[in-house]
Design a protein around this motif. Structure first.
Motif, PDB file in Angstrom:
ATOM      1  N   TYR A   1     -24.438 -10.066   0.071  1.00 18.92           N
ATOM      2  CA  TYR A   1     -25.135  -9.284  -0.952  1.00 18.92           C
ATOM      3  C   TYR A   1     -24.601  -9.578  -2.358  1.00 18.92           C
ATOM      4  N   LEU A   2     -23.306  -9.762  -2.474  1.00 14.22           N
ATOM      5  CA  LEU A   2     -22.749 -10.120  -3.777  1.00 14.22           C
ATOM      6  C   LEU A   2     -23.301 -11.473  -4.224  1.00 14.22           C
ATOM      7  N   ARG A   3     -23.339 -12.428  -3.304  1.00 15.67           N
ATOM      8  CA  ARG A   3     -23.891 -13.745  -3.630  1.00 15.67           C
ATOM      9  C   ARG A   3     -25.361 -13.661  -4.031  1.00 15.67           C
ATOM     10  N   ALA A   4     -26.100 -12.768  -3.399  1.00 10.47           N
ATOM     11  CA  ALA A   4     -27.519 -12.604  -3.731  1.00 10.47           C
ATOM     12  C   ALA A   4     -27.702 -12.252  -5.200  1.00 10.47           C
ATOM     13  N   VAL A   5     -26.782 -11.458  -5.722  1.00 10.78           N
ATOM     14  CA  VAL A   5     -26.871 -11.037  -7.122  1.00 10.78           C
ATOM     15  C   VAL A   5     -26.397 -12.137  -8.064  1.00 10.78           C
ATOM     16  N   VAL A   6     -25.238 -12.733  -7.788  1.00  7.71           N
ATOM     17  CA  VAL A   6     -24.640 -13.663  -8.756  1.00  7.71           C
ATOM     18  C   VAL A   6     -25.233 -15.073  -8.698  1.00  7.71           C
ATOM     19  N   SER A   7     -26.152 -15.312  -7.752  1.00  4.37           N
ATOM     20  CA  SER A   7     -26.801 -16.621  -7.692  1.00  4.37           C
ATOM     21  C   SER A   7     -28.301 -16.522  -7.959  1.00  4.37           C
ATOM     22  N   SER A   8     -28.743 -15.382  -8.468  1.00  3.46           N
ATOM     23  CA  SER A   8     -30.160 -15.164  -8.760  1.00  3.46           C
ATOM     24  C   SER A   8     -30.318 -14.578 -10.151  1.00  3.46           C
ATOM     25  N   ALA A   9     -31.497 -14.780 -10.703  1.00  6.80           N
ATOM     26  CA  ALA A   9     -31.833 -14.181 -11.998  1.00  6.80           C
ATOM     27  C   ALA A   9     -33.245 -13.625 -11.934  1.00  6.80           C
ATOM     28  N   ASN A  10     -33.444 -12.524 -12.603  1.00  5.16           N
ATOM     29  CA  ASN A  10     -34.774 -11.926 -12.701  1.00  5.16           C
ATOM     30  C   ASN A  10     -35.442 -12.327 -14.009  1.00  5.16           C
ATOM     31  N   PHE A  11     -36.761 -12.392 -13.963  1.00  2.83           N
ATOM     32  CA  PHE A  11     -37.550 -12.391 -15.186  1.00  2.83           C
ATOM     33  C   PHE A  11     -37.694 -10.926 -15.577  1.00  2.83           C
ATOM     34  N   PRO A  12     -38.171 -10.620 -16.788  1.00  2.73           N
ATOM     35  CA  PRO A  12     -38.343  -9.210 -17.160  1.00  2.73           C
ATOM     36  C   PRO A  12     -39.157  -8.443 -16.115  1.00  2.73           C
ATOM     37  N   THR A  13     -38.697  -7.242 -15.805  1.00  2.00           N
ATOM     38  CA  THR A  13     -39.313  -6.433 -14.761  1.00  2.00           C
ATOM     39  C   THR A  13     -39.910  -5.168 -15.333  1.00  2.00           C
ATOM     40  N   GLY A  14     -40.742  -4.525 -14.541  1.00  2.00           N
ATOM     41  CA  GLY A  14     -41.287  -3.224 -14.906  1.00  2.00           C
ATOM     42  C   GLY A  14     -42.715  -3.284 -15.378  1.00  2.00           C
ATOM     43  N   GLY A  15     -43.489  -2.364 -14.879  1.00  2.00           N
ATOM     44  CA  GLY A  15     -44.898  -2.265 -15.235  1.00  2.00           C
ATOM     45  C   GLY A  15     -45.754  -3.084 -14.291  1.00  2.00           C
ATOM     46  N   ASP A  16     -46.798  -2.484 -13.787  1.00  2.00           N
ATOM     47  CA  ASP A  16     -47.657  -3.144 -12.808  1.00  2.00           C
ATOM     48  C   ASP A  16     -48.269  -4.438 -13.343  1.00  2.00           C
ATOM     49  N   PHE A  17     -48.729  -4.435 -14.592  1.00  2.00           N
ATOM     50  CA  PHE A  17     -49.367  -5.634 -15.144  1.00  2.00           C
ATOM     51  C   PHE A  17     -48.354  -6.767 -15.272  1.00  2.00           C
ATOM     52  N   ASN A  18     -47.195  -6.479 -15.845  1.00  2.00           N
ATOM     53  CA  ASN A  18     -46.149  -7.499 -15.993  1.00  2.00           C
ATOM     54  C   ASN A  18     -45.744  -8.059 -14.631  1.00  2.00           C
ATOM     55  N   ASP A  19     -45.517  -7.177 -13.694  1.00  2.00           N
ATOM     56  CA  ASP A  19     -45.083  -7.620 -12.372  1.00  2.00           C
ATOM     57  C   ASP A  19     -46.178  -8.426 -11.672  1.00  2.00           C
ATOM     58  N   PHE A  20     -47.414  -8.004 -11.814  1.00  2.00           N
ATOM     59  CA  PHE A  20     -48.537  -8.753 -11.235  1.00  2.00           C
ATOM     60  C   PHE A  20     -48.626 -10.150 -11.845  1.00  2.00           C
ATOM     61  N   MET A  21     -48.483 -10.241 -13.169  1.00  2.00           N
ATOM     62  CA  MET A  21     -48.582 -11.541 -13.846  1.00  2.00           C
ATOM     63  C   MET A  21     -47.448 -12.487 -13.421  1.00  2.00           C
ATOM     64  N   HIS A  22     -46.311 -11.950 -13.039  1.00  2.00           N
ATOM     65  CA  HIS A  22     -45.206 -12.764 -12.528  1.00  2.00           C
ATOM     66  C   HIS A  22     -45.309 -12.973 -11.014  1.00  2.00           C
ATOM     67  N   GLY A  23     -46.328 -12.384 -10.391  1.00  2.00           N
ATOM     68  CA  GLY A  23     -46.476 -12.493  -8.945  1.00  2.00           C
ATOM     69  C   GLY A  23     -45.315 -11.839  -8.202  1.00  2.00           C
ATOM     70  N   TRP A  24     -44.684 -10.878  -8.837  1.00  2.00           N
ATOM     71  CA  TRP A  24     -43.513 -10.165  -8.331  1.00  2.00           C
ATOM     72  C   TRP A  24     -42.335 -11.115  -8.076  1.00  2.00           C
ATOM     73  N   LEU A  25     -42.413 -12.333  -8.617  1.00  2.00           N
ATOM     74  CA  LEU A  25     -41.279 -13.261  -8.546  1.00  2.00           C
ATOM     75  C   LEU A  25     -40.201 -12.909  -9.559  1.00  2.00           C
ATOM     76  N   ASN A  26     -40.471 -11.902 -10.374  1.00  2.00           N
ATOM     77  CA  ASN A  26     -39.508 -11.447 -11.369  1.00  2.00           C
ATOM     78  C   ASN A  26     -38.435 -10.540 -10.768  1.00  2.00           C
ATOM     79  N   TYR A  27     -38.513 -10.277  -9.480  1.00  2.00           N
ATOM     80  CA  TYR A  27     -37.527  -9.438  -8.792  1.00  2.00           C
ATOM     81  C   TYR A  27     -36.731 -10.269  -7.776  1.00  2.00           C
ATOM     82  N   GLN A  28     -36.228 -11.418  -8.181  1.00  2.00           N
ATOM     83  CA  GLN A  28     -35.516 -12.270  -7.240  1.00  2.00           C
ATOM     84  C   GLN A  28     -34.222 -11.645  -6.732  1.00  2.00           C
ATOM     85  N   ILE A  29     -33.490 -10.968  -7.596  1.00  2.00           N
ATOM     86  CA  ILE A  29     -32.233 -10.346  -7.161  1.00  2.00           C
ATOM     87  C   ILE A  29     -32.519  -9.295  -6.092  1.00  2.00           C
TER      88      ILE A  29
END
Length: 133
Positions: free
Chosen positions: A24-52
């Motif tokens: 779990y620690l590795r999951a955080v320190v080896s991943s990066a998110n795009f900006p998150t929050g809001g249905d439209f933003n998340d939809f436009m990123h295909g929810w790939l903005n929540y990699q961590i």
């Protein structure tokens, strides 16, 4: 790739056991998110903005990532664990920098690894036996 490459993220030289604290620690320190929050933003990123969150909780729904993201970020902040969140253009530039050899990913310090969380492959055991003989 932009979510998992860049000079601020870590790479590892050994494998660890799934769902261990190290995993779990590795999951955080080896991943990066795009900006998150809001249905439209998340939809436009295909929810790939929540990699961590995806790597910590792969069985959750995409909408559950929205609820879990602030909590995971707060836990990381509390314990001094890097939580990287940058826009897609910055992340892409960092991935290209790695691929063109202009920068390197960070090597995770071996002394931070929990030995009990490391994978023990049969090939590793055989090699150790040969070296001891």
């Amino acid at each position: 790739v932009p979510n998992h490459a860049g000079s601020a993220l870590y790479r590892f030289t050994r494998g660890c056991k799934p769902k261990s604290p190290t995993f779990y620690l590795r999951a955080v320190v080896s991943s990066a998110n795009f900006p998150t929050g809001g249905d439209f933003n998340d939809f436009m990123h295909g929810w790939l903005n929540y990699q961590i969150e995806h790597h910590c909780w792969p069985d959750l729904s995409m909408l559950a990532y929205q609820r879990g993201q602030p909590e995971l970020e707060a836990i990381c902040k509390k314990y001094g664990v890097p939580y990287i969140q940058e826009n897609v253009f910055i992340r892409t530039a960092k991935a290209l920098s790695i691929s063109m050899g202009q920068s390197n990913m960070r090597v995770y310090p071996d002394q931070y690894e929990r030995e009990q969380d490391m994978m023990k492959w049969s090939s590793d055991v055989k090699q150790q036996e040969l070296m001891a003989a």
